[in-house]
Every structure is written in structure tokens, then in C-alpha cells.
Design a protein around this motif. Structure first.
Motif, PDB file in Angstrom:
ATOM      1  N   SER A 285       0.846  -1.188   0.000  1.00  0.00           N
ATOM      2  CA  SER A 285       0.000   0.000   0.000  1.00  0.00           C
ATOM      3  C   SER A 285       0.891   1.251   0.000  1.00  0.00           C
ATOM      4  N   SER A 286       0.287   2.408  -0.116  1.00  0.00           N
ATOM      5  CA  SER A 286       1.055   3.648   0.001  1.00  0.00           C
ATOM      6  C   SER A 286       1.512   3.816   1.453  1.00  0.00           C
ATOM      7  N   TRP A 287       2.595   4.603   1.635  1.00  0.00           N
ATOM      8  CA  TRP A 287       3.073   4.877   2.988  1.00  0.00           C
ATOM      9  C   TRP A 287       2.042   5.717   3.737  1.00  0.00           C
ATOM     10  N   GLY A 288       1.857   5.395   4.992  1.00  0.00           N
ATOM     11  CA  GLY A 288       0.970   6.181   5.829  1.00  0.00           C
ATOM     12  C   GLY A 288       1.633   7.471   6.293  1.00  0.00           C
ATOM     13  N   LEU A 289       0.917   8.236   7.100  1.00  0.00           N
ATOM     14  CA  LEU A 289       1.456   9.488   7.633  1.00  0.00           C
ATOM     15  C   LEU A 289       2.588   9.197   8.611  1.00  0.00           C
ATOM     16  N   CYS A 290       3.539  10.120   8.635  1.00  0.00           N
ATOM     17  CA  CYS A 290       4.638   9.986   9.601  1.00  0.00           C
ATOM     18  C   CYS A 290       4.161  10.497  10.954  1.00  0.00           C
ATOM     19  N   ARG A 291       4.252   9.668  11.938  1.00  0.00           N
ATOM     20  CA  ARG A 291       3.754  10.016  13.266  1.00  0.00           C
ATOM     21  C   ARG A 291       4.888   9.952  14.296  1.00  0.00           C
ATOM     22  N   GLY A 292       4.804  10.874  15.257  1.00  0.00           N
ATOM     23  CA  GLY A 292       5.817  10.909  16.306  1.00  0.00           C
ATOM     24  C   GLY A 292       5.894  12.291  16.941  1.00  0.00           C
ATOM     25  N   PRO A 293       6.604  12.421  18.059  1.00  0.00           N
ATOM     26  CA  PRO A 293       6.713  13.727  18.745  1.00  0.00           C
ATOM     27  C   PRO A 293       7.567  14.703  17.935  1.00  0.00           C
ATOM     28  N   CYS A 294       7.273  15.997  18.078  1.00  0.00           N
ATOM     29  CA  CYS A 294       8.041  17.029  17.374  1.00  0.00           C
ATOM     30  C   CYS A 294       9.486  17.030  17.850  1.00  0.00           C
ATOM     31  N   GLY A 295      10.350  17.274  16.917  1.00  0.00           N
ATOM     32  CA  GLY A 295      11.765  17.346  17.267  1.00  0.00           C
ATOM     33  C   GLY A 295      12.460  16.012  17.317  1.00  0.00           C
ATOM     34  N   LYS A 296      11.723  14.959  17.129  1.00  0.00           N
ATOM     35  CA  LYS A 296      12.323  13.619  17.128  1.00  0.00           C
ATOM     36  C   LYS A 296      11.879  12.872  15.862  1.00  0.00           C
ATOM     37  N   LEU A 297      12.632  11.825  15.560  1.00  0.00           N
ATOM     38  CA  LEU A 297      12.263  11.012  14.410  1.00  0.00           C
ATOM     39  C   LEU A 297      10.974  10.238  14.689  1.00  0.00           C
ATOM     40  N   GLY A 298      10.131  10.195  13.706  1.00  0.00           N
ATOM     41  CA  GLY A 298       8.908   9.420  13.811  1.00  0.00           C
ATOM     42  C   GLY A 298       8.986   8.156  12.950  1.00  0.00           C
ATOM     43  N   ALA A 299       7.849   7.572  12.669  1.00  0.00           N
ATOM     44  CA  ALA A 299       7.812   6.345  11.861  1.00  0.00           C
ATOM     45  C   ALA A 299       6.542   6.339  11.006  1.00  0.00           C
ATOM     46  N   LYS A 300       6.656   5.720   9.840  1.00  0.00           N
ATOM     47  CA  LYS A 300       5.498   5.528   8.977  1.00  0.00           C
ATOM     48  C   LYS A 300       5.492   4.082   8.504  1.00  0.00           C
ATOM     49  N   THR A 301       4.333   3.577   8.184  1.00  0.00           N
ATOM     50  CA  THR A 301       4.209   2.160   7.830  1.00  0.00           C
ATOM     51  C   THR A 301       3.436   1.993   6.521  1.00  0.00           C
ATOM     52  N   ARG A 302       3.613   0.833   5.943  1.00  0.00           N
ATOM     53  CA  ARG A 302       2.809   0.408   4.803  1.00  0.00           C
ATOM     54  C   ARG A 302       2.503  -1.073   4.979  1.00  0.00           C
ATOM     55  N   THR A 303       1.451  -1.535   4.338  1.00  0.00           N
ATOM     56  CA  THR A 303       1.017  -2.921   4.536  1.00  0.00           C
ATOM     57  C   THR A 303       0.686  -3.574   3.189  1.00  0.00           C
ATOM     58  N   ARG A 304       0.582  -4.871   3.240  1.00  0.00           N
ATOM     59  CA  ARG A 304       0.093  -5.652   2.109  1.00  0.00           C
ATOM     60  C   ARG A 304      -0.659  -6.845   2.681  1.00  0.00           C
ATOM     61  N   TYR A 305      -1.430  -7.516   1.858  1.00  0.00           N
ATOM     62  CA  TYR A 305      -2.248  -8.621   2.352  1.00  0.00           C
ATOM     63  C   TYR A 305      -1.966  -9.892   1.552  1.00  0.00           C
ATOM     64  N   VAL A 306      -2.367 -11.023   2.137  1.00  0.00           N
ATOM     65  CA  VAL A 306      -2.140 -12.326   1.511  1.00  0.00           C
ATOM     66  C   VAL A 306      -3.238 -12.588   0.484  1.00  0.00           C
ATOM     67  N   ARG A 307      -2.826 -12.860  -0.747  1.00  0.00           N
ATOM     68  CA  ARG A 307      -3.786 -13.193  -1.795  1.00  0.00           C
ATOM     69  C   ARG A 307      -3.992 -14.702  -1.896  1.00  0.00           C
ATOM     70  N   VAL A 308      -2.914 -15.480  -1.692  1.00  0.00           N
ATOM     71  CA  VAL A 308      -3.000 -16.938  -1.736  1.00  0.00           C
ATOM     72  C   VAL A 308      -2.207 -17.498  -0.567  1.00  0.00           C
ATOM     73  N   GLN A 309      -2.869 -18.268   0.285  1.00  0.00           N
ATOM     74  CA  GLN A 309      -2.188 -18.895   1.415  1.00  0.00           C
ATOM     75  C   GLN A 309      -1.319 -20.048   0.921  1.00  0.00           C
ATOM     76  N   PRO A 310      -0.128 -20.236   1.504  1.00  0.00           N
ATOM     77  CA  PRO A 310       0.733 -21.345   1.069  1.00  0.00           C
ATOM     78  C   PRO A 310       0.129 -22.691   1.454  1.00  0.00           C
ATOM     79  N   ALA A 311       0.513 -23.731   0.703  1.00  0.00           N
ATOM     80  CA  ALA A 311       0.031 -25.085   0.991  1.00  0.00           C
ATOM     81  C   ALA A 311       1.079 -26.096   0.551  1.00  0.00           C
ATOM     82  N   ASN A 312       1.043 -27.255   1.172  1.00  0.00           N
ATOM     83  CA  ASN A 312       1.914 -28.379   0.797  1.00  0.00           C
ATOM     84  C   ASN A 312       3.397 -27.991   0.775  1.00  0.00           C
TER      85      ASN A 312
END
Length: 332
Positions: A285-312
Motif C-alpha cells: 500500500s502507500s506509505w501512511g502518515l509519519c507520526r511521532g513527537p516534534c523534534g524527534k524522528l517518527g515512523a510511517k508504515t505500509r502494509t500488504r495482504y495475503v492473496r493466496v495462502q501457502p500449501a503443501n
């Protein structure tokens, strides 16, 4: 006078030889097939065994509405001037109806018409449907020396227009009938519907395509239910065995075609290969907003989902969330 009689006799002999030659040529099967000189009639049992298991074909395996199963089997014993279906050729309207919806009447009418017009079909036969992916069904039919080829189709349910079958298998080998024939079967696409998955909605192929064999890499599309790029070839999805029955030939009696399954056998303990299915994930997905306290480094995340579960024992899924450092947004 003697010379004229001799010429007349020679002329009659030559004419008789010409007629005999023409008669012999007219009686030959088409397409250069060798003539069967075995006893006129042979009776066979045909057993269809489905090998469509979740172990062998784990990708998008249909578990409900409807679960994996097989339609009734519809076949014919015929000569070489009739073709029920053929790879790289266009499916008939009857085969289209059968492959897409399991409706057999149009295909039966085509077979009957060929038998009446060309005298190319000796017998039409059917076997009950199999209500699961792994199971078997059987019936009997009669082949004739002039109609020694056998063809049949079984629809893969559910599917857009996929089926398995045999095209013009010759049961006669020169002057004798084959005692037993076993063949592995693989999925085919009738070329009339463009769906990629077992449960695809109806989407007609325009213009119609030819009948093609489905492989582990063709159609080359990740959404294809039979797409297994790690495999060189798909395992057989079904198998058919024909066995000659030791019975005295009898007069041909057209069978009553039963397209509603009344007797079949479910086979649970089949020896099937384990096809590894790797995990498939969507794009990030696109990167989310950068979150964190002012004056310090924050963090942003992105996600993806499983389309096919592994088997065998296929490749496991990678991380579904990723985080990086950033400078916080909207910091005052």
C-alpha cells in the motif's frame, strides 16, 4: 470371332477388377487410418477416475457453492469421419453448452445427426456424475470394426468452460482389439469463455478461440486457477481405463442415456502428488502518515495482504507490514 470373344472376356475381367478396387477404396476409413480387421464387435467397460484433490491442486480449490466435482460423462464409439472435439479446433455449439453449463442435449443431437447422416457413430454412452473431485464412475459400450474410435468429455465443475476427455482413441490394433488402455487426463479450455478461475462469472470469448490444453504456465496469468509456475507440468487431474469385456458379441441395442447420476463410487484413498503452493501477496500500500513527537524522528508504515495462502510446504508468506523512520508531519 475368337479374338472378339477373348477381348470381351478380358474387358469384363478388367471392369470387375476396377469395380473391386473402387469398392475397396470406398470402404477404407478416412484420414488414412488403417482398417480394423478384428472381429466385428467388441464390448468395453470404461472407468473414469477423478484425481482433482486439494493436495494435488491447492490453488483456489473449490470447497463449497459448488464444491469440486465432475459432470456426467458423455461419449461415443465412432469412425474417423466424426470428431466430438479436437485440440486446436473450434468447439461445436454442443460442446460449448456442455463445457460451460453441463447441458448435454445439443451435443447429443450433434452426435445423433452424425450417426444418421454419415453413419459414423455406432453407439452413444454415458456414465453418472461424480459428486467430488476424487471419485470414479463407469459404464459399458460397444465398438464396431468400422467404428473403432472412442471419444468422450467430462466437464470440470465449477469452471468457466474447462473439461477433460479423449479424442478419437483407436481401440483396434490391426487384426485384434486392445485388451486394456489407461490414459492420464489433463484440463482443456473449450475456448468459449474467458474466465481465469474456477468460479469466474460468465464472460464469453469473442471471437471464439480454439480448444487448448491448460498447463502449469498457460494461460500465463497469476489469477489462473491452474497456474503453478514452479511445476514443469501439471499432475493428471483424472484418469480413464478401458477394459475389453469377455462376452459374446450381441446385436446392437441403443442404450438409454442417463445424464442424472444414479450410481457412482467416491474414492477417498487416492495416491496423489503434493503440489507445493507458494504464498502470494498483494503489492504494498502507500506509505501512511509519519507520526511521532516534534523534534524527534517518527515512523510511517505500509502494509500488504495475503492473496493466496501457502500449501503443501510451499514458500511461506513474507512480512505483511513494513516500517521506516521519518520526520513527523504537521509538527508545530
Amino acid at each position: 470371332m475368337g479374338t472378339q470373344t477373348l477381348a470381351t472376356t478380358q474387358g469384363k475381367a478388367l471392369w470387375a477388377l476396377l469395380l473391386a478396387t473402387l469398392s475397396s477404396v470406398a470402404g477404407q476409413p478416412l484420414r488414412g487410418d488403417s482398417m480394423c480387421t478384428a472381429r466385428p464387435l467388441a464390448k468395453y467397460s470404461i472407468t473414469f477416475m477423478g484425481k482433482w484433490s486439494q493436495t494435488a491442486f491447492p490453488k483456489q480449490y473449490p470447497l463449497f457453492r459448488p464444491p469440486a466435482q465432475w459432470s456426467s460423462l458423455l461419449g461415443a464409439a465412432h469412425s474417423s469421419d466424426y470428431s466430438m472435439w479436437r485440440e486446436s479446433q473450434y468447439a461445436s455449439n454442443g460442446l460449448r453448452d456442455f463445457a460451460e453449463r453441463g447441458e448435454a442435449w445439443a451435443l447429443m443431437k450433434e452426435i445423433e445427426a452424425a450417426g444418421e447422416k454419415l453413419q459414423s457413430v455406432h453407439e452413444v454412452f454415458s456414465a453418472p456424475a461424480v459428486p467430488s473431485g476424487t471419485g470414479q464412475t463407469s459404464t459399458e459400450f460397444e465398438a464396431h470394426a468400422r467404428h473403432s474410435l472412442v471419444s468422450f468429455v467430462v466437464r470440470i465443475v465449477p469452471s468457466p468452460d474447462w473439461f477433460v476427455g479423449v479424442d478419437s482413441l483407436d481401440l483396434c490394433d490391426g487384426n485384434h482389439w486392445r485388451e486394456q488402455v489407461t490414459m492420464d487426463l489433463y484440463p482443456h479450455d473449450a475456448g468459449t469463455d474467458s474466465g481465469f478461475t474456477f468460479s469466474s462469472p460468465n464472460f464469453a470469448t469473442i471471437p471464439q478461440d480454439t480448444v487448448t490444453k491448460i498447463t502449469s504456465s498457460s494461460p500465463s496469468h497469476p489469477a489462473n486457477s491452474f497456474y503453478y509456475p514452479r511445476l514443469k507440468a501439471l499432475p493428471p487431474i483424472a484418469r480413464v481405463t478401458l477394459v475389453r469385456l469377455r462376452q459374446s458379441p450381441r446385436a446392437y441395442v441403443p442404450p438409454a442415456i442417463d445424464l442424472v447420476g444414479r450410481s457412482n463410487e467416491i474414492v477417498d484413498s487416492l495416491s496423489v502428488p503434493e503440489t507445493p503452493l507458494d504464498c502470494e501477496v498483494a503489492l504494498w500500500s502507500s506509505w501512511g502518515l509519519c507520526r511521532g513527537p516534534c523534534g524527534k524522528l517518527g515512523a510511517k508504515t505500509r502494509t500488504r495482504y495475503v492473496r493466496v495462502q501457502p500449501a503443501n510446504h510451499g514458500a511461506p508468506c513474507p512480512e505483511l507490514e513494513e516500517e521506516v523512520e521519518c520526520i513527523p508531519d504537521n509538527c508545530v
